[in-house]
Design an enzyme around this catalytic site. Sequence first.
Site, PDB file in Angstrom:
ATOM      1  N   LYS A  52       0.850  -1.203   0.000  1.00 53.62           N
ATOM      2  CA  LYS A  52       0.000   0.000   0.000  1.00 53.62           C
ATOM      3  C   LYS A  52       0.883   1.250   0.000  1.00 53.62           C
ATOM      4  O   LYS A  52       0.659   2.179  -0.772  1.00 53.62           O
ATOM      5  CB  LYS A  52      -0.927   0.009   1.230  1.00 53.62           C
ATOM      6  CG  LYS A  52      -2.050  -1.014   1.146  1.00 53.62           C
ATOM      7  CD  LYS A  52      -2.869  -1.116   2.440  1.00 53.62           C
ATOM      8  CE  LYS A  52      -3.907  -2.231   2.353  1.00 53.62           C
ATOM      9  NZ  LYS A  52      -4.670  -2.451   3.581  1.00 53.62           N
ATOM     10  N   GLN A  96      -4.643  -1.051   9.912  1.00 53.63           N
ATOM     11  CA  GLN A  96      -4.625  -2.378   9.289  1.00 53.63           C
ATOM     12  C   GLN A  96      -5.254  -3.412  10.219  1.00 53.63           C
ATOM     13  O   GLN A  96      -4.966  -3.456  11.416  1.00 53.63           O
ATOM     14  CB  GLN A  96      -3.170  -2.772   8.939  1.00 53.63           C
ATOM     15  CG  GLN A  96      -3.018  -4.065   8.166  1.00 53.63           C
ATOM     16  CD  GLN A  96      -3.605  -4.024   6.745  1.00 53.63           C
ATOM     17  OE1 GLN A  96      -3.774  -2.974   6.148  1.00 53.63           O
ATOM     18  NE2 GLN A  96      -3.926  -5.182   6.211  1.00 53.63           N
ATOM     19  N   ASP A 119     -10.947   3.398   4.685  1.00 52.46           N
ATOM     20  CA  ASP A 119     -11.454   2.034   4.501  1.00 52.46           C
ATOM     21  C   ASP A 119     -12.973   1.965   4.473  1.00 52.46           C
ATOM     22  O   ASP A 119     -13.538   0.904   4.196  1.00 52.46           O
ATOM     23  CB  ASP A 119     -10.977   1.155   5.666  1.00 52.46           C
ATOM     24  CG  ASP A 119      -9.694   0.422   5.337  1.00 52.46           C
ATOM     25  OD1 ASP A 119      -9.529  -0.002   4.184  1.00 52.46           O
ATOM     26  OD2 ASP A 119      -8.858   0.270   6.251  1.00 52.46           O
TER      27      ASP A 119
HETATM   28  N1  GUN Z   1      -6.878  -6.320   6.352  1.00 56.04           N
HETATM   29  C1  GUN Z   1      -7.096  -7.006   5.214  1.00 56.04           C
HETATM   30  N2  GUN Z   1      -7.623  -6.211   4.265  1.00 56.04           N
HETATM   31  C2  GUN Z   1      -7.745  -4.988   4.816  1.00 56.04           C
HETATM   32  C3  GUN Z   1      -8.231  -3.731   4.333  1.00 56.04           C
HETATM   33  O1  GUN Z   1      -8.679  -3.571   3.189  1.00 56.04           O
HETATM   34  N3  GUN Z   1      -8.187  -2.711   5.221  1.00 56.04           N
HETATM   35  C4  GUN Z   1      -7.725  -2.853   6.486  1.00 56.04           C
HETATM   36  N4  GUN Z   1      -7.732  -1.784   7.295  1.00 56.04           N
HETATM   37  N5  GUN Z   1      -7.279  -3.994   6.971  1.00 56.04           N
HETATM   38  C5  GUN Z   1      -7.284  -5.062   6.127  1.00 56.04           C
END
Ligand code: GUN
Length: 286
Positions: A52, A96, A119
Amino acid sequence: MKILNGAALAKKIKSVLAIEIEYLVKKHERAPKLCIVLVGDDPASASYVKSKKKSCNEIGILCDLNIMPFSTSQDQLLALIETLNNDPEVDAILVQLPLPKHIDQSVILQAIDYKKDVDGLHPMNVGLLNISNDAIIPCTPKGILSLLKAEDVSITGKHCVVIGRSNLVGKPMAQLMLRENASVTVCHSKTRDLAYLTRQGEILIIAIGHPNLVNADMLKEGAVVVDVGINSVDGKLVGDIYNSIDVTNIEKKAAAITPVPGGVGPMTIASLLENVVEIYKKRVIK
Ligand code: GUN
């Protein structure tokens, strides 16, 4: 069977965003900024977070990565979120998931300023997705919808079957497809006769997290199959259905499928970048 190439579309989205960001930075004299918070050292999470950050940097988004030890308390994490909420330079915040068990995930997600919630997991954004068009949409469902649209998959009136009911993928995916005028069925681990329902899915979205639970026999002839799974089997990356043991029969039956890797994964990141830029624009363009 057509392969729905998420990697190629993600690349295109990123190059368009890079041009837009260059223009926006000149105009508003600052770059968009995302803050990612990672608690603990789960290798899968660390790897997701790294890609990311890399993608952000490639297109001109600033990305701060806050790595906190596994022992971080809920109050310490809340204090960091408060700081990020109040920092005018921070446009978007991503915590995350999953978090360590001693931290209440819903308390943390609710503490994020919903306008910075990249998110789309804050209850305000979940609610807005259900009733309006101006929610921040969770990255994986948003990326899947962009890919289906780019590939001219018609959605209106179709029966879309979603397997999985997570807050991150299954539930927002169902909501989005409903908004796109599909008839939606959501299946999960307690669903009776899963195969009966999956065989009706003109669009089948599989977000289980286990390979080989769905096989070719469970598909409708001509189905468009979206595979959200990322599983490691004998050191090889496989989806929930793509590259499964039943691959030859799946190829005969499905009209199209997202590959793993190169399908939903890159689209999730592209949508994250889009969300950061969307939030930034709302903040700088008054
Ligand atoms: N863990 C796995 N996928 C994601 C996501 O898209 N966002 C977040 N914050 N955690 C994750």
